[in-house]
Design an enzyme around this catalytic site. Structure first.
Site, PDB file in Angstrom:
ATOM      1  N   HIS A  90       0.576  23.924 -37.511  1.00 30.34           N
ATOM      2  CA  HIS A  90      -0.061  25.152 -37.997  1.00 30.34           C
ATOM      3  C   HIS A  90       0.093  25.301 -39.502  1.00 30.34           C
ATOM      4  O   HIS A  90      -0.713  25.954 -40.164  1.00 30.34           O
ATOM      5  CB  HIS A  90       0.541  26.381 -37.317  1.00 30.34           C
ATOM      6  N   HIS A 115       6.779  28.738 -45.702  1.00 28.91           N
ATOM      7  CA  HIS A 115       5.578  27.989 -45.327  1.00 28.91           C
ATOM      8  C   HIS A 115       4.385  28.520 -46.094  1.00 28.91           C
ATOM      9  O   HIS A 115       4.481  29.541 -46.777  1.00 28.91           O
ATOM     10  CB  HIS A 115       5.348  28.106 -43.812  1.00 28.91           C
ATOM     11  N   HIS A 117      -0.074  29.194 -46.358  1.00 22.80           N
ATOM     12  CA  HIS A 117      -1.382  29.402 -45.716  1.00 22.80           C
ATOM     13  C   HIS A 117      -2.445  29.087 -46.745  1.00 22.80           C
ATOM     14  O   HIS A 117      -2.287  29.405 -47.918  1.00 22.80           O
ATOM     15  CB  HIS A 117      -1.511  30.847 -45.232  1.00 22.80           C
ATOM     16  N   GLU A 129      -3.570  35.122 -46.668  1.00 29.77           N
ATOM     17  CA  GLU A 129      -3.670  35.947 -45.461  1.00 29.77           C
ATOM     18  C   GLU A 129      -3.909  37.402 -45.835  1.00 29.77           C
ATOM     19  O   GLU A 129      -4.824  38.039 -45.354  1.00 29.77           O
ATOM     20  CB  GLU A 129      -2.387  35.804 -44.632  1.00 29.77           C
ATOM     21  N   HIS A 142       4.895  32.193 -47.863  1.00 33.21           N
ATOM     22  CA  HIS A 142       5.747  33.145 -47.150  1.00 33.21           C
ATOM     23  C   HIS A 142       7.177  32.616 -47.088  1.00 33.21           C
ATOM     24  O   HIS A 142       7.388  31.493 -46.628  1.00 33.21           O
ATOM     25  CB  HIS A 142       5.220  33.371 -45.721  1.00 33.21           C
ATOM     26  N   THR A 224       2.402  36.661 -38.740  1.00 33.84           N
ATOM     27  CA  THR A 224       0.945  36.484 -38.792  1.00 33.84           C
ATOM     28  C   THR A 224       0.472  35.392 -37.837  1.00 33.84           C
ATOM     29  O   THR A 224      -0.703  35.057 -37.814  1.00 33.84           O
ATOM     30  CB  THR A 224       0.490  36.146 -40.221  1.00 33.84           C
TER      31      THR A 224
END
Ligand SMILES: *[C@@H]1O[C@H](CO)[C@@H](O)[C@H](O)[C@H]1NC(C)=O
Ligand SMILES: *[C@@H]1O[C@H](CO)[C@@H](O)[C@H](O)[C@H]1NC(C)=O
Length: 394
Positions: A90, A115, A117, A129, A142, A224
């Protein structure tokens, strides 16, 4: 008797079956069969009323002067132990050592992992996000912490309100390479496929954060990603960090969401969730609306230069006015002198209230004044030359 045994057996079978289902991780994705709109079917919390991410509408935020800067603890003391980099299918996760933490919140939080996004490099420009006034940035970092004052570990904390604290950092692209992010990006090729892990040299985690940790948005939200537990105290920094286009491209094109053994390779892209309704929640800011209007160092310089130019301009104008006034005063004095010498006293006499004895007196006065003027000039001449001039003496 037989029916009872059969019934118990059936129940045992059912329990085993549901347990097997639960144990088998439901593979969720951002799009597809278990895409984000289906998450709540499998993970009930994802359908909650305090979900993340959200759109920050800056005009609807509330200034809270009690919000002090967050303080990263031990972020720069990375030690010699390597960090673990992990492709979980992910995102890319960097596991963080336990001694790193977060202060400036009502409890002490311990770092767990960080991590990213991101988008797909396409024209839709998505990637982050959270959004600000509907605008997303290219990516978002994050940094996840759990409340180690109230809970023994991450898994216990993640289901509790106030259990987690996540720092959200907006990432934009610009001209310059951000060397701090190379500490992660340079090793992505070692974890291209889902479930792959690699050890990477430890580095200063604080160098990934913006400089200004005092200005941020704060709200209560959720993870999230499934299971979307509503346990997160969110801190979204107002200042963004910048990476180069080439760096973003690495993030967007190196990783796969598919496992190494899978035949169909799937690029790991667009791993961001749509913004969720704020509902009853309040978005707080640590900075007031006036100071919230972004002032970059360039703008500050422009303002300073502008004010200085204004001051100089004002000084020049004042000087000009003063000089002009002086000039007209001198001009006025000269005209008065000229008028007196050309015997036009009548002009001045017009202002007099009693015009009755005008002709006689004025003539007399004229004579007197002319005499006086002659006397004064001769006197002045005498005073200017205190020494007796030789031709005055017989
Ligand atoms: C976390 O703490 C809970 C409660 O003390 C415990 O039951 C659980 O085993 C712990 N989990 C891990 C991963 O350490
Ligand atoms: C989050 O929830 C807690 C507990 O309900 C509350 O005390 C706190 O003020 C909330 N924080 C924000 C930023 O809304």
């Amino acid at each position: 008797m037989d029916t009872l045994v059969l019934f118990i057996l059936l129940i045992l079978l059912f329990i085993q079956w549901t347990a097997a289902l639960a144990a088998e991780e439901i593979t969720w994705t951002y799009t597809g069969l278990v895409g984000q709109s289906e998450w709540s079917d499998y993970f009930p919390d994802c359908g909650g009323t305090a979900q993340s991410p959200v759109d920050v509408i800056t005009t609807q935020t509330k200034y809270d002067p009690s919000l002090s800067p967050v303080t990263p603890l031990g972020y720069s003391q990375h030690g010699n132990q390597p960090f673990t980099l992990y492709n979980n299918g992910h995102t890319v996760v960097t596991e963080l050592p336990q001694w790193m933490g977060l202060g400036g919140l009502p409890w002490l939080f311990t770092a767990v992992q960080m991590h990213l996004h991101w988008g797909n490099g396409g024209s839709n420009h998505g990637g982050s996000e959270h959004t600000i006034n509907g605008e997303s940035t290219e990516a978002e970092l994050h940094v996840v912490h759990y409340n180690s004052e109230l809970y023994p570990n991450m898994s216990a904390a993640m289901t509790q309100k106030d259990g987690l604290a996540v720092l959200g950092i907006f990432i934009v692209t610009g001209e310059e390479t951000n060397p701090a992010f190379d500490n992660i990006l340079n090793y992505l090729s070692r974890i291209r496929h889902a479930d792959q892990k690699a050890f990477i040299p430890a580095f200063d985690v604080q160098s990934l954060l913006p400089k200004d940790l005092g200005r941020y948005y704060r709200y209560n939200g959720s993870l999230t990603t499934p299971p979307c537990h509503q346990s997160v105290i969110w801190t979204l920094f107002h200042e963004r960090v910048q990476i180069s286009m080439a760096q973003l491209l690495k993030l967007e094109t190196i990783l796969y969401s598919s496992k190494a053994e899978e035949k169909d390779r799937m690029l790991l892209q667009e791993n961001y969730r749509m913004t969720q309704p704020l509902n009853h929640r309040v978005m707080f800011t640590s900075f007031s609306a006036e100071s919230g209007k972004e002032l970059s160092s360039g703008e500050v310089t422009a303002i300073v230069i502008g004010v200085m130019c204004g001051c100089v301009g004002l000084a020049v104008i004042i000087r000009f006015i003063v000089k002009t006034i002086r000039f007209f005063k001198l001009l006025h004095l000269e005209t008065v002198v000229v008028n007196s010498s050309t015997s036009s006293w009548d002009v001045l006499h017009n202002n007099r209230p009693t015009p009755m004895p005008r002709t006689k007196e004025s003539e007399k006065e004229k004579e007197k004044k002319q005499d006086m003027a002659l006397n004064s000039t001769s006197e002045a001449e005498k005073k200017e030359e205190p020494l007796p001039s030789p031709h005055n003496e017989p």
